[in-house]
Design a protein around this motif. Structure first.
Motif, PDB file in Angstrom:
ATOM      1  N   GLU B 422      -0.410  -1.878  13.749  1.00  0.00           N
ATOM      2  CA  GLU B 422      -0.689  -2.548  15.478  1.00  0.00           C
ATOM      3  C   GLU B 422      -0.206  -4.230  13.847  1.00  0.00           C
ATOM      4  O   GLU B 422      -0.072  -4.911  14.487  1.00  0.00           O
ATOM      5  CB  GLU B 422      -1.216  -3.221  16.165  1.00  0.00           C
ATOM      6  N   LYS B 423      -1.505  -4.085  13.012  1.00  0.00           N
ATOM      7  CA  LYS B 423      -2.307  -5.133  12.330  1.00  0.00           C
ATOM      8  C   LYS B 423      -0.785  -5.852  11.556  1.00  0.00           C
ATOM      9  O   LYS B 423      -0.662  -6.663  11.290  1.00  0.00           O
ATOM     10  CB  LYS B 423      -3.432  -5.522  11.972  1.00  0.00           C
ATOM     11  N   TRP B 424      -0.265  -4.663  10.842  1.00  0.00           N
ATOM     12  CA  TRP B 424       0.805  -4.961   9.889  1.00  0.00           C
ATOM     13  C   TRP B 424       1.878  -5.457  10.747  1.00  0.00           C
ATOM     14  O   TRP B 424       2.696  -6.634  10.266  1.00  0.00           O
ATOM     15  CB  TRP B 424       1.190  -3.782   9.080  1.00  0.00           C
ATOM     16  N   LYS B 425       1.997  -4.918  11.943  1.00  0.00           N
ATOM     17  CA  LYS B 425       3.252  -5.931  12.438  1.00  0.00           C
ATOM     18  C   LYS B 425       3.118  -7.054  12.870  1.00  0.00           C
ATOM     19  O   LYS B 425       3.970  -8.204  13.092  1.00  0.00           O
ATOM     20  CB  LYS B 425       3.313  -4.563  13.674  1.00  0.00           C
ATOM     21  N   ALA B 426       1.839  -7.210  13.648  1.00  0.00           N
ATOM     22  CA  ALA B 426       0.952  -8.314  13.782  1.00  0.00           C
ATOM     23  C   ALA B 426       1.403  -9.626  12.440  1.00  0.00           C
ATOM     24  O   ALA B 426       1.638 -10.307  13.044  1.00  0.00           O
ATOM     25  CB  ALA B 426       0.070  -8.781  14.629  1.00  0.00           C
ATOM     26  N   PHE B 427       1.388  -9.149  11.214  1.00  0.00           N
ATOM     27  CA  PHE B 427       1.392 -10.293  10.011  1.00  0.00           C
ATOM     28  C   PHE B 427       2.742 -10.337   9.313  1.00  0.00           C
ATOM     29  O   PHE B 427       2.830 -10.311   8.256  1.00  0.00           O
ATOM     30  CB  PHE B 427      -0.028  -9.490   8.469  1.00  0.00           C
ATOM     31  N   SER B 428       4.095  -9.734  10.144  1.00  0.00           N
ATOM     32  CA  SER B 428       5.103  -9.597   9.440  1.00  0.00           C
ATOM     33  C   SER B 428       4.837  -8.614   8.062  1.00  0.00           C
ATOM     34  O   SER B 428       6.125  -9.204   7.439  1.00  0.00           O
ATOM     35  CB  SER B 428       5.833 -10.405   9.676  1.00  0.00           C
ATOM     36  N   ARG B 429       4.289  -7.390   8.326  1.00  0.00           N
ATOM     37  CA  ARG B 429       4.281  -7.017   6.768  1.00  0.00           C
ATOM     38  C   ARG B 429       4.264  -5.100   7.308  1.00  0.00           C
ATOM     39  O   ARG B 429       4.375  -5.060   8.120  1.00  0.00           O
ATOM     40  CB  ARG B 429       2.881  -6.608   6.014  1.00  0.00           C
ATOM     41  N   GLU B 430       5.080  -4.763   6.737  1.00  0.00           N
ATOM     42  CA  GLU B 430       5.665  -3.266   6.011  1.00  0.00           C
ATOM     43  C   GLU B 430       4.552  -2.303   5.445  1.00  0.00           C
ATOM     44  O   GLU B 430       3.673  -3.026   4.447  1.00  0.00           O
ATOM     45  CB  GLU B 430       6.944  -2.956   5.248  1.00  0.00           C
ATOM     46  N   LYS B 431       4.052  -1.889   6.969  1.00  0.00           N
ATOM     47  CA  LYS B 431       2.860  -0.843   5.771  1.00  0.00           C
ATOM     48  C   LYS B 431       4.026   0.078   5.251  1.00  0.00           C
ATOM     49  O   LYS B 431       4.340   0.929   5.390  1.00  0.00           O
ATOM     50  CB  LYS B 431       2.127   0.376   7.638  1.00  0.00           C
ATOM     51  N   PRO B 432       3.203   0.450   4.063  1.00  0.00           N
ATOM     52  CA  PRO B 432       3.687   1.707   3.176  1.00  0.00           C
ATOM     53  C   PRO B 432       3.901   3.088   3.123  1.00  0.00           C
ATOM     54  O   PRO B 432       2.547   3.216   3.676  1.00  0.00           O
ATOM     55  CB  PRO B 432       2.810   1.525   1.735  1.00  0.00           C
ATOM     56  N   ILE B 433       4.795   3.664   3.353  1.00  0.00           N
ATOM     57  CA  ILE B 433       4.702   5.173   3.474  1.00  0.00           C
ATOM     58  C   ILE B 433       3.676   5.990   3.359  1.00  0.00           C
ATOM     59  O   ILE B 433       3.276   6.642   3.579  1.00  0.00           O
ATOM     60  CB  ILE B 433       6.620   5.513   3.125  1.00  0.00           C
ATOM     61  N   ASP B 434       2.867   5.805   1.374  1.00  0.00           N
ATOM     62  CA  ASP B 434       1.800   6.105   1.240  1.00  0.00           C
ATOM     63  C   ASP B 434       0.886   5.428   1.569  1.00  0.00           C
ATOM     64  O   ASP B 434       0.224   5.139   0.736  1.00  0.00           O
ATOM     65  CB  ASP B 434       2.630   6.112  -0.417  1.00  0.00           C
ATOM     66  N   TRP B 435       0.940   4.494   2.467  1.00  0.00           N
ATOM     67  CA  TRP B 435      -1.040   3.526   2.528  1.00  0.00           C
ATOM     68  C   TRP B 435      -1.992   5.051   2.090  1.00  0.00           C
ATOM     69  O   TRP B 435      -1.753   6.275   2.791  1.00  0.00           O
ATOM     70  CB  TRP B 435      -0.995   3.551   3.846  1.00  0.00           C
ATOM     71  N   THR B 436      -2.426   4.602   2.423  1.00  0.00           N
ATOM     72  CA  THR B 436      -4.224   5.347   1.911  1.00  0.00           C
ATOM     73  C   THR B 436      -5.677   4.978   1.171  1.00  0.00           C
ATOM     74  O   THR B 436      -5.650   3.786   1.359  1.00  0.00           O
ATOM     75  CB  THR B 436      -3.835   6.074   0.418  1.00  0.00           C
ATOM     76  N   SER B 437      -5.845   5.535   2.381  1.00  0.00           N
ATOM     77  CA  SER B 437      -7.398   4.985   2.693  1.00  0.00           C
ATOM     78  C   SER B 437      -7.664   4.814   1.390  1.00  0.00           C
ATOM     79  O   SER B 437      -8.367   5.547   0.502  1.00  0.00           O
ATOM     80  CB  SER B 437      -8.299   5.502   3.490  1.00  0.00           C
ATOM     81  N   LEU B 438      -9.646   3.387   1.473  1.00  0.00           N
ATOM     82  CA  LEU B 438      -9.480   2.798   0.176  1.00  0.00           C
ATOM     83  C   LEU B 438     -10.704   2.673   0.235  1.00  0.00           C
ATOM     84  O   LEU B 438     -11.110   2.182  -0.290  1.00  0.00           O
ATOM     85  CB  LEU B 438      -8.905   1.309  -0.829  1.00  0.00           C
ATOM     86  N   GLN B 439     -11.450   3.221   1.429  1.00  0.00           N
ATOM     87  CA  GLN B 439     -12.440   3.457   2.315  1.00  0.00           C
ATOM     88  C   GLN B 439     -13.909   3.630   0.411  1.00  0.00           C
ATOM     89  O   GLN B 439     -13.529   5.343   0.321  1.00  0.00           O
ATOM     90  CB  GLN B 439     -12.902   3.836   3.503  1.00  0.00           C
TER      91      GLN B 439
END
Lengths: 200, 473
Positions: B422-439
């Motif tokens: 939802e945040k990616w959408k709200a910011f009109s940005r595309e979440k990468p399909i390889d999104w990885t946690s950097l925690q």
């Protein structure tokens, strides 16, 4: 377009007060900013033309000096200060350690004989109001050991390299009374290659 | 030669512990042509309220004083912009003040807020920063930034701040980097890492999947710095709320302890006189006696190759908190990577590596969330948010964004801020399909460096889980 003489502002000091004369701002109408996709108003432009009035204070001798071909610096002569004998260029009105007024000294010859490039950078970028030709060759100039600081300037003839010897040149014809009246060239540069208005 | 008295080197003391209760930040971008600054600031404060499950009204009821970081009034053509934001946040008639220390403005703003709480003046203080650099043409913006240099001795020379900074990079490049291809590659690795990490951050405005070759082949800004070596110029807002212990636990079950040290050095690099290297707790007297031998020309300190202000800020902060060796005692850092090369300089200034050996922090893989050499967690990951190169540099907000990011790791809530679709959408940005946690897993302590231009001001903030302090109060 450069301003005409009638469009320029000038300032004198009379009886200890600034007396501006001439024209200091030309009013230009603001313009709306529309979003071309939606046709809706987003904001406005606010054009403004201003002139600041600035005192050099105790640094005035330096800026007057470079227009006359002299490189002035200051030296701490306070016998009670650890920094006694330290020469500052950039010129400092007061010693940064003891805060006593420093002595103005002429380091033109010292600069001619010892100045060399400490660091440098070449850039094709500049900001609005830049008058230097591009690329700009920024150099930092170190002098002999008495001078404890490293002056920033520009090299206008030759290619910069760390350690290369340079000599100061001065805009003695139509000086601007700004730091733009002091520049450097590589040692050995003939007078004929100096920019218009500059002398050794 | 600069000398310090014992009084000047006194370790700062706070009369009571200070806690970070919550943080928030807006979307960051190059420009917001249809958004006012106050809208971004409200985004940040609302995010801070959301983070502790409060309404903005509830969170505001704790705030006693407000500290605002906004460096460049002249960009916005609005003096007392702090008063505008304070009003729009609905915080009048509380006491408020503006803070301006160039690129360190965010950190300095937090410094003021922490002191207000530590002194007992306020039980709860807001530190909020923003910057708005999109409302002038770029060349006029360059001129305005150059006004942060000396107006008589530097600004008339090209009206371009990069030129005044890059001479430092040149000197470090030639003396400590020895102008080697391998050093050039190490610089590029920083840009690849940070822009790559920014891909996992919906707030970030400069994410890029790039290679070392892309960096090395990008256009020269001022040699050896290329476009992809340089930080972003951003618009946005970030904030943090600090409290005394009682108030902090009224806001959240898990506040973090926070400390900060600050240092300064001359506005003109020209004025930096030679001096003895002040030592950090993990360094030994005599350690740098052969520095000039190892790196000919490198014996002038801080010269053009080190930032004394960063070293002094770290000196105060480490000694306040008991940090001896940042690589051993800390779990994650957010550094002020204005340029790839200044990032390396900072590794040395704050003791992650000794002077002369900064490059090893990258080359060893220690600076990565996952060490590329071992595929195991990096020893001390730096800038998982993407830093100034990949995430943002909205000057007055930057230091506060870094503190927020360190907080997210220690709270173990980094994913919650960076993952939601939802945040990616709200910011009109595309979440990468390889999104990885950097925690950074198990992070208990972290550090953020906020740094102005050529190093005129630097703050060093340290955050710790209260159950994992190094030095008891």
């Amino acid at each position: 377009m450069p301003k005409t003489e009638e469009e320029k502002g000038f300032v004198d000091i009379i009886d200890g007060r600034y007396k501006p004369r001439g024209k200091f701002h030309i009013i230009e109408k603001n313009q709306p900013i529309f979003n071309k996709d939606t046709g809706k108003l987003a904001g406005v432009t606010n054009p403004r033309d201003m002139t600041y009035i600035h005192s050099y204070g105790g640094e005035a001798p330096f800026f007057e000096g470079i227009g006359k071909g002299k490189l002035l610096a200051t030296r701490c002569d306070n016998p009670k200060c650890d920094s006694i004998g330290s020469i500052f260029e950039p010129f400092r009105i007061y010693c940064p350690d003891c805060l006593r007024k420093a002595t103005i000294v002429d380091i033109t010859e010292k600069a001619r004989n010892t100045a060399k490039i400490h660091s440098f950078i070449i850039t094709h970028r500049s900001g609005a109001f830049n008058t230097l030709p591009k690329p700009i060759k920024f150099i930092n100039v170190e002098f002999d050991e008495e001078v404890v600081t490293i002056l920033m300037s520009v090299l206008v003839v030759g290619e910069p390299e760390i350690g290369k010897r340079v000599v100061p040149i001065f805009r003695t014809k139509d000086p601007t009374y700004t730091i733009m009246d002091l520049m450097f060239v590589l040692e050995g540069t003939p007078e004929s290659e100096l920019p218009e208005g500059f002398t050794f | 030669m600069i000398k310090f008295s014992d009084k000047q080197l006194k370790i700062p003391e706070m009369s009571k512990p200070v806690y970070l209760a919550t943080v928030g930040m807006s979307k960051f971008d190059r420009a917001f042509p249809e958004t006012r600054t106050e809208e971004l600031c409200i985004q940040a404060l609302t995010a801070a309220a959301d983070f502790v499950n409060m309404t903005p009204t509830e969170l505001k009821s704790f705030i006693h004083t407000a500290y605002y970081g906004h460096f460049a009034d002249h960009f916005g053509d609005q003096l007392l912009g702090e008063a505008v934001i304070h009003d729009r946040l609905g915080l009048d008639p509380l006491g408020t003040i503006g803070v301006k220390t160039g690129g360190a403005t965010g950190g300095s703003t937090m410094w003021e807020a922490i002191k207000a709480v530590a002194s007992g003046y306020s039980d709860c203080a807001l530190a909020l920063g923003w910057e708005r650099m999109d409302e002038v043409p770029t060349d006029e913006g360059n001129h305005l930034i150059s006004c942060a240099a000396d107006k008589d001795w530097e600004t008339p020379l090209g009206h371009i701040y990069t030129g005044y900074y890059a001479v430092m990079a040149q000197r470090y490049w030639q003396i400590f980097g020895k102008a080697e291809d391998s050093f050039r590659k190490t610089m590029a690795e920083i840009a690849v890492k940070n822009r790559g990490y920014a891909r996992m951050n919906p707030h970030a405005h400069g994410p890029m999947k790039i290679t070392v070759e892309d960096v090395i082949n990008s256009p020269v800004v001022a040699y050896p710095l290329r476009v992809l070596d340089c930080c972003l110029m951003s618009v946005g807002s970030a904030c943090g709320i600090v409290c005394d212990e009682k108030t902090a636990y009224e806001i959240t079950d898990k506040p973090l302890r926070i400390w900060i040290g600050a240092g300064s050095h001359t506005l003109r690099v020209a004025d930096r006189r030679d001096m003895k290297i002040p030592l950090l707790p993990n360094e030994e007297p005599g350690q740098y006696d052969n520095l000039g031998k190892r790196f000919p020309g490198g014996d002038r300190y801080p010269g053009f190759s080190s930032f004394l202000a960063a070293r002094i800020a770290a000196y105060y902060a480490y000694n306040m908190t008991g940090v001896v060796d940042p690589s051993e005692d800390l779990d994650v850092v957010e550094l002020h990577d204005a340029f790839t090369i200044s990032d390396i300089q900072t590794y040395e200034d704050i003791g992650i590596r000794p002077y002369g050996d900064g490059r090893d922090y990258i080359e060893s893989g220690d600076a990565y969330v996952i060490n590329p050499n071992t595929n195991k967690p990096g020893k001390l990951p730096s800038n998982p948010c993407g830093g100034l190169i990949g995430c943002m540099h909205a000057v007055g907000a930057t230091g506060l964004m870094q503190i927020a990011e360190i907080g997210y790791h220690i709270w173990n809530r980094w994913d919650e801020i960076h993952e939601p679709e939802e945040k990616w959408k709200a910011f009109s940005r595309e979440k990468p399909i390889d999104w990885t946690s950097l925690q950074v897993k198990g992070a208990k302590r972290g550090l953020a460096i906020s740094h102005a231009g050529v190093g005129s001001h630097v703050t060093c903030t340290i955050l710790m889980d209260p159950n994992h302090l190094i030095k008891e109060d």
